[in-house]
Motif scaffolding. Structure first.
Motif, PDB file in Angstrom:
ATOM      1  N   ARG A 184      38.420  38.883  27.625  1.00  0.00           N
ATOM      2  CA  ARG A 184      39.677  39.537  27.257  1.00  0.00           C
ATOM      3  C   ARG A 184      39.489  40.987  26.834  1.00  0.00           C
ATOM      4  O   ARG A 184      40.472  41.697  26.606  1.00  0.00           O
ATOM      5  N   VAL A 185      38.246  41.438  26.719  1.00  0.00           N
ATOM      6  CA  VAL A 185      37.955  42.766  26.188  1.00  0.00           C
ATOM      7  C   VAL A 185      37.520  43.688  27.318  1.00  0.00           C
ATOM      8  O   VAL A 185      36.655  43.340  28.125  1.00  0.00           O
ATOM      9  N   GLY A 186      38.123  44.871  27.364  1.00  0.00           N
ATOM     10  CA  GLY A 186      37.744  45.833  28.388  1.00  0.00           C
ATOM     11  C   GLY A 186      38.765  46.934  28.523  1.00  0.00           C
ATOM     12  O   GLY A 186      39.624  47.120  27.656  1.00  0.00           O
ATOM     13  N   ASP A 187      38.702  47.647  29.617  1.00  0.00           N
ATOM     14  CA  ASP A 187      39.596  48.783  29.836  1.00  0.00           C
ATOM     15  C   ASP A 187      41.060  48.372  29.845  1.00  0.00           C
ATOM     16  O   ASP A 187      41.929  49.098  29.358  1.00  0.00           O
ATOM     17  N   VAL A 188      41.362  47.232  30.480  1.00  0.00           N
ATOM     18  CA  VAL A 188      42.727  46.704  30.509  1.00  0.00           C
ATOM     19  C   VAL A 188      42.640  45.264  30.006  1.00  0.00           C
ATOM     20  O   VAL A 188      42.380  44.342  30.776  1.00  0.00           O
ATOM     21  N   SER A 189      42.816  45.080  28.725  1.00  0.00           N
ATOM     22  CA  SER A 189      42.495  43.821  28.075  1.00  0.00           C
ATOM     23  C   SER A 189      43.411  42.675  28.499  1.00  0.00           C
ATOM     24  O   SER A 189      44.541  42.892  28.958  1.00  0.00           O
ATOM     25  N   ASN A 190      42.885  41.451  28.334  1.00  0.00           N
ATOM     26  CA  ASN A 190      43.644  40.225  28.575  1.00  0.00           C
ATOM     27  C   ASN A 190      44.021  40.055  30.042  1.00  0.00           C
ATOM     28  O   ASN A 190      45.121  39.621  30.370  1.00  0.00           O
ATOM     29  N   TYR A 220      35.272  34.821  42.743  1.00  0.00           N
ATOM     30  CA  TYR A 220      34.825  36.019  42.036  1.00  0.00           C
ATOM     31  C   TYR A 220      36.035  36.669  41.371  1.00  0.00           C
ATOM     32  O   TYR A 220      37.024  36.976  42.028  1.00  0.00           O
ATOM     33  N   TYR A 221      35.940  36.830  40.061  1.00  0.00           N
ATOM     34  CA  TYR A 221      37.098  37.366  39.347  1.00  0.00           C
ATOM     35  C   TYR A 221      36.652  38.423  38.344  1.00  0.00           C
ATOM     36  O   TYR A 221      35.607  38.325  37.716  1.00  0.00           O
ATOM     37  N   ALA A 222      37.471  39.457  38.237  1.00  0.00           N
ATOM     38  CA  ALA A 222      37.195  40.533  37.299  1.00  0.00           C
ATOM     39  C   ALA A 222      37.823  40.216  35.952  1.00  0.00           C
ATOM     40  O   ALA A 222      38.867  39.572  35.872  1.00  0.00           O
ATOM     41  N   ALA A 223      37.164  40.672  34.895  1.00  0.00           N
ATOM     42  CA  ALA A 223      37.677  40.504  33.543  1.00  0.00           C
ATOM     43  C   ALA A 223      38.028  41.865  32.969  1.00  0.00           C
ATOM     44  O   ALA A 223      37.180  42.759  32.888  1.00  0.00           O
ATOM     45  N   SER A 224      39.302  42.001  32.605  1.00  0.00           N
ATOM     46  CA  SER A 224      39.796  43.201  31.917  1.00  0.00           C
ATOM     47  C   SER A 224      39.443  44.499  32.632  1.00  0.00           C
ATOM     48  O   SER A 224      39.135  45.512  31.991  1.00  0.00           O
ATOM     49  N   ASP A 225      39.477  44.458  33.962  1.00  0.00           N
ATOM     50  CA  ASP A 225      39.229  45.653  34.787  1.00  0.00           C
ATOM     51  C   ASP A 225      37.907  46.331  34.424  1.00  0.00           C
ATOM     52  O   ASP A 225      37.789  47.569  34.495  1.00  0.00           O
TER      53      ASP A 225
END
Length: 391
Positions: A314-320, A338-343
């Motif tokens: 949930r943590v990153g450039d674009v959260s959640n 394959y999935y990205a997390a929070s951009d």
């Protein structure tokens, strides 16, 4: 002379690239395994892409062309190996593509020596991202991606126009750029996926009709359209498939994700849905199935999300946010999503065709009202309690 700092960083990076991944033992839902480590991050980017290694011209070994994030990746399984065409975002905010390769699909991904160089045929194009890879029955591998340009009719400096760019290749090295997809009834397009087979002798696309760059506006969900010639792809009419619905995970918008996976029961789609929250938009991944002979016809749509952001995802450039535009099935029936997390980084979830089909076709659909959802859950509880009583 090569700066000595390069060898120090190279040793650390090699330890990361060689690290074995394993399923997260703290997660279980019976549908898929979540893996402990991301498969691609900015730390996976070759040092030669970021630093001038020459000690004379870079005496302090400073990063010259930095990378901010590695995320939304198309995926391909070919000749026993796994290929990701990842979206790489530089510190300058411009995105580009890079091919990473692995022999097992869950770890050991290494980028090729150079990023993907696309033919520069659209002078107005500013940014490219989120490529879906389709191994089509016509013999080509197609990449369909978002081609972003400035909206020259708006004084807003952030106003943009989204189109579906199309390229094709046979080896992921040499790419032919085709004209962008044209949809006569939709001014903008994002999240477009090419179906892997001809439909009625035509090329078939899953689309996402949009009135402008951010909002779907009158766009009702994931569309479906046919075109005669992919070298000049024009879709006259878009049918709607998976629809947006009030108070669901797709309320704000939804879009096609990975290329659909063919099973004996139907085409399984792994898509994304977006809803609004007090903290902003929340992106999740969901699944549905369409008919084998009519890929525009939804025949199963299990309730709710398949993958949602958890913990540090949930943590990153674009959260959640979790987002997918790549999944593959190998000859054993294993499926890698394959999935990205929070951009920010790219993860993998592993399942198999049989298990995924059971989820899609046996999970009840959303009855769309809380009282009916409670009845649905109570029926499950009652069945389970009776089963336990018989033990």
């Amino acid at each position: 002379m090569v700066h000595e700092k390069f060898y120090e960083l190279k040793e650390k990076q090699e330890a990361l690239l060689s690290r074995k991944n394993k399923p997260d033992e703290n997660f279980y839902n019976g549908i898929y395994s979540r893996y402990q480590y991301p498969v691609l991050t900015r730390e996976h980017i070759p040092l030669t892409w970021q630093y001038d290694l020459d000690k004379e011209t870079n005496p302090f070994f400073e990063e010259r062309l930095g990378v901010n994030a590695v995320m939304n990746s198309g995926a391909l399984y070919l000749n026993g190996r796994y290929y990701l065409v990842a979206r790489i975002e530089g510190n300058d905010r411009k995105s580009f593509f890079g091919v990473a390769e692995s022999d097992n699909g869950v770890d050991g991904f290494r980028f090729w020596d150079y990023p993907v160089v696309l033919p520069d045929t659209c002078p107005e194009e500013t940014n490219v991202y989120d490529m879906r890879l389709t191994k089509h029955e016509d013999g080509y591998i197609y990449g369909v991606f978002c081609s972003e340009s400035k909206d020259t009719e708006s004084p807003d400096l952030s106003a943009a126009v989204a189109a579906a760019g199309i390229v094709r290749t046979r080896d992921l090295k040499t790419w032919e750029r085709l004209p962008n997809l044209v949809t006569l009834n939709s001014p903008q397009q994002r999240n477009v996926v090419l179906h892997p087979e001809f439909v009625d002798g035509k090329y078939a696309f899953y689309t996402r009709p949009m009135d402008d760059f951010i909002d779907t506006g009158s766009g009702g969900g994931i569309g479906f359209g046919l075109c005669d010639d992919i070298t000049h792809a024009v879709i006259d009419e878009e049918k709607m498939t998976s629809l947006r619905k009030y108070h669901t995970i797709t309320e704000v918008k939804n879009g096609a994700g990975a290329v659909p996976i063919k099973t004996d029961r139907g085409w399984i789609h792994i898509a994304h849905g977006v809803r609004n929250t007090a903290a902003g938009l929340r992106y999740v991944i969901y699944a549905f199935a369409t008919d084998l002979n009519d890929p525009a016809k939804v025949i199963a749509e299990p309730s709710g999300l398949l993958i949602g952001p958890r913990g540090w995802e949930r943590v990153g450039d674009v959260s959640n946010v979790v987002f997918t535009n790549g999944a593959v099935a190998n000859e054993k029936g294993e499926v890698y999503i394959y999935y990205a997390a929070s951009d920010t980084r790219l993860h993998v979830a592993k399942t198999d065709v049989e298990r995924l089909a059971d989820y899609v076709f046996a999970t009840p659909s959303d009855p769309l009202r809380s009282p009916d959802c409670v009845k649905q859950r109570c029926a499950l509880i009652e069945k389970n309690l009776k089963l336990l009583e018989r033990r």
